[in-house]
Design a protein around this motif. Structure first.
Motif, mmCIF file in Angstrom:
data_model
loop_
_atom_site.group_PDB
_atom_site.id
_atom_site.type_symbol
_atom_site.label_atom_id
_atom_site.label_comp_id
_atom_site.label_asym_id
_atom_site.label_seq_id
_atom_site.Cartn_x
_atom_site.Cartn_y
_atom_site.Cartn_z
ATOM 1 N N GLY A 119 0.830 -1.216 0.000
ATOM 2 C CA GLY A 119 0.000 0.000 0.000
ATOM 3 C C GLY A 119 0.852 1.249 0.000
ATOM 4 N N CYS A 120 0.350 2.315 0.636
ATOM 5 C CA CYS A 120 1.077 3.580 0.637
ATOM 6 C C CYS A 120 0.502 4.446 1.761
ATOM 7 N N SER A 121 1.361 4.908 2.660
ATOM 8 C CA SER A 121 0.868 5.715 3.790
ATOM 9 C C SER A 121 0.260 7.024 3.310
ATOM 10 N N LEU A 122 0.774 7.554 2.213
ATOM 11 C CA LEU A 122 0.243 8.818 1.673
ATOM 12 C C LEU A 122 -1.170 8.608 1.114
ATOM 13 N N VAL A 129 -0.967 11.257 -7.964
ATOM 14 C CA VAL A 129 -1.328 9.867 -8.300
ATOM 15 C C VAL A 129 -1.269 8.948 -7.093
ATOM 16 N N ASN A 130 -0.552 9.378 -6.043
ATOM 17 C CA ASN A 130 -0.449 8.563 -4.823
ATOM 18 C C ASN A 130 -1.767 8.640 -4.047
ATOM 19 N N THR A 131 -2.842 8.197 -4.688
ATOM 20 C CA THR A 131 -4.181 8.188 -4.090
ATOM 21 C C THR A 131 -4.894 6.926 -4.572
ATOM 22 N N THR A 145 0.643 13.008 4.383
ATOM 23 C CA THR A 145 2.108 12.896 4.218
ATOM 24 C C THR A 145 2.519 11.464 3.891
ATOM 25 N N CYS A 146 3.732 11.368 3.391
ATOM 26 C CA CYS A 146 4.367 10.058 3.176
ATOM 27 C C CYS A 146 5.307 9.815 4.352
ATOM 28 N N HIS A 147 5.159 8.685 5.019
ATOM 29 C CA HIS A 147 5.955 8.435 6.231
ATOM 30 C C HIS A 147 7.450 8.298 5.933
ATOM 31 N N VAL A 148 7.799 8.007 4.697
ATOM 32 C CA VAL A 148 9.226 7.875 4.339
ATOM 33 C C VAL A 148 9.849 9.265 4.187
ATOM 34 N N PRO A 175 10.357 16.535 -3.357
ATOM 35 C CA PRO A 175 9.442 17.543 -2.813
ATOM 36 C C PRO A 175 8.431 17.020 -1.788
ATOM 37 N N GLU A 176 8.369 15.704 -1.564
ATOM 38 C CA GLU A 176 7.514 15.184 -0.490
ATOM 39 C C GLU A 176 8.172 15.386 0.883
ATOM 40 N N CYS A 177 9.439 15.877 0.900
ATOM 41 C CA CYS A 177 10.130 16.095 2.183
ATOM 42 C C CYS A 177 9.636 17.383 2.836
ATOM 43 N N GLU A 198 14.026 3.226 3.723
ATOM 44 C CA GLU A 198 13.322 2.402 2.739
ATOM 45 C C GLU A 198 11.816 2.461 2.963
ATOM 46 N N CYS A 199 11.067 2.394 1.872
ATOM 47 C CA CYS A 199 9.610 2.328 1.979
ATOM 48 C C CYS A 199 9.238 0.862 2.200
ATOM 49 N N ASN A 200 8.685 0.575 3.381
ATOM 50 C CA ASN A 200 8.349 -0.821 3.714
ATOM 51 C C ASN A 200 7.320 -1.405 2.752
HETATM 52 FE FE1 SF4 Z 1 3.763 5.834 -0.561
HETATM 53 FE FE2 SF4 Z 1 5.820 7.133 0.472
HETATM 54 FE FE3 SF4 Z 1 6.070 4.559 -0.057
HETATM 55 FE FE4 SF4 Z 1 5.883 6.327 -2.069
HETATM 56 S S1 SF4 Z 1 7.539 6.156 -0.591
HETATM 57 S S2 SF4 Z 1 4.806 4.373 -1.890
HETATM 58 S S3 SF4 Z 1 4.511 7.844 -1.177
HETATM 59 S S4 SF4 Z 1 4.669 5.451 1.434
#
Ligand code: SF4
Ligand code: 13P
Length: 317
Positions: A88-91, A116-118, A174-177, A202-204, A268-270
């Motif tokens: 999935g994706c925290s964002l 698109v991260n939706t 937000t994105c947790h990464v 730019p997500e930082c 890393e993005c888990n």
């Molecule tokens: Fe989602 Fe962040 Fe992982 Fe990208 S890096 S998939 S925005 S959680």
């Protein structure tokens, strides 16, 4: 896994890809071995463009669910596979359709631009999709007076607001990464590597963006490291991209920016890292898990993605 077994698995994946007319699309945040077996590696924009234009019958997405859903929306006639349904994706999770509908009601009369991260449901509520590669340009392409809602990433939203000065209301996601980079640790690294360039997604958060020598999407960061004369880069995004940076700029040094705190001590993005070579092998063999999106949602969500692709094409992105 032994080297021999890993080669066997890769050979089998390649054979099945041919037999089934399948392609593997991989995001830059995948592990290096997966990027190397993919037919196409890219950032979110390039992957959407590739999903919209290919001759395969099956798309196997080495990435996360919203990316596979985007591929299904763009190519509903194709079978779209995601090797781990929990990727999935925290964002994307930070913007639920029920809450977003309420937000839209409270803020009427605005053009709705969503990253698109939706989920597909959020896309279906939007006017235009964007990625970090084209968000600024998409906002700039609209008439000056147009009022905008930007969701779900508050950091990318603030970056776009600063770059364009437009009237934008930003969703608080937000994105947790990308939220987790440590300013202190990056400044310390910079002190130890005086000539290094700090490059930032730019997500930082703002303090990290403020010390950046360059801000850009994953693809823009990669391109910067190729063109820039510096020999050392401190990279504030998911470290998977460093695989391509090293491949394209031999001899340069890439230091992953450290997080404030994380269980792995890395950024890393888990979710991205749930995808493994074995799961890809099983997925292409069994053609499961398959990504399906409700027909009505596909119809509604296709419009904003298509609009994004058209604007990007006009702008040469
Ligand atoms: Fe989602 Fe962040 Fe992982 Fe990208 S890096 S998939 S925005 S959680
Ligand atoms: P880009 O691929 O647009 O750089 O986005 C990064 C990201 O977080 C994808 O999950």
């Amino acid at each position: 896994m032994s080297k021999e077994k890993s080669i066997d698995i890769i050979n089998e994946i390649n054979r099945m890809k041919k037999d089934k007319n399948a392609i593997i699309l991989a995001h830059y945040y995948q592990t290096g071995d997966i990027q190397d077996i993919a037919d196409f590696v890219g950032d979110s924009l390039a992957l959407s463009q590739k999903a919209a234009a290919n001759d395969a019958d099956i798309i196997l997405f080495a990435g996360v669910k919203f990316m596979a859903e985007t591929a299904k929306i763009l190519a509903p006639e194709k079978k779209v596979l995601l090797p781990d349904i929990n990727a999935g994706c925290s964002l994307a999770d930070s913007c639920k359709a029920k809450d977003f509908k309420k937000f839209l009601k409270e803020n009427p009369g605005r053009t709705v631009i969503t990253y698109v991260n939706t989920t597909a449901e959020i896309k279906a509520l939007s006017d235009i999709s964007c990625t970090s590669s084209n968000a600024v340009q998409i906002v700039k392409s609209l008439p000056e007076k147009e009022k905008i809602i930007f969701a779900p990433d508050r950091n990318l939203g603030n970056y776009v607001l600063n770059q364009t000065g437009r009237d934008i209301i930003i969703w608080n996601g937000t994105c947790h990464v990308h939220e987790e980079f440590s300013l202190e640790a990056i400044l310390k690294l910079k002190e130890e590597n005086k000539n290094a360039k700090v490059i930032v997604h730019p997500e930082c958060e703002l303090p990290i963006r403020m010390i950046a020598d360059f801000i850009g999407s994953t693809a823009a960061l990669l391109s910067f490291t190729k063109k820039n004369g510096a020999k050392c880069f401190i990279v504030a995004t998911e470290p998977g991209i460093i695989h391509q940076m090293k491949k394209e700029s031999h001899g340069k040094i890439f230091i992953p920016a450290p997080p404030k705190d994380s269980t792995c001590g890395c950024s890393e993005c888990n979710f991205m890292k749930l995808i493994t070579m074995e799961k890809i092998y099983r997925c292409i063999k069994t053609e499961k898990p398959e990504i399906n999106v409700n027909k009505k949602i596909i119809e509604a969500a296709h419009k904003p993605i298509q609009r994004m692709l058209e604007i990007s094409e006009q702008l040469g992105l």
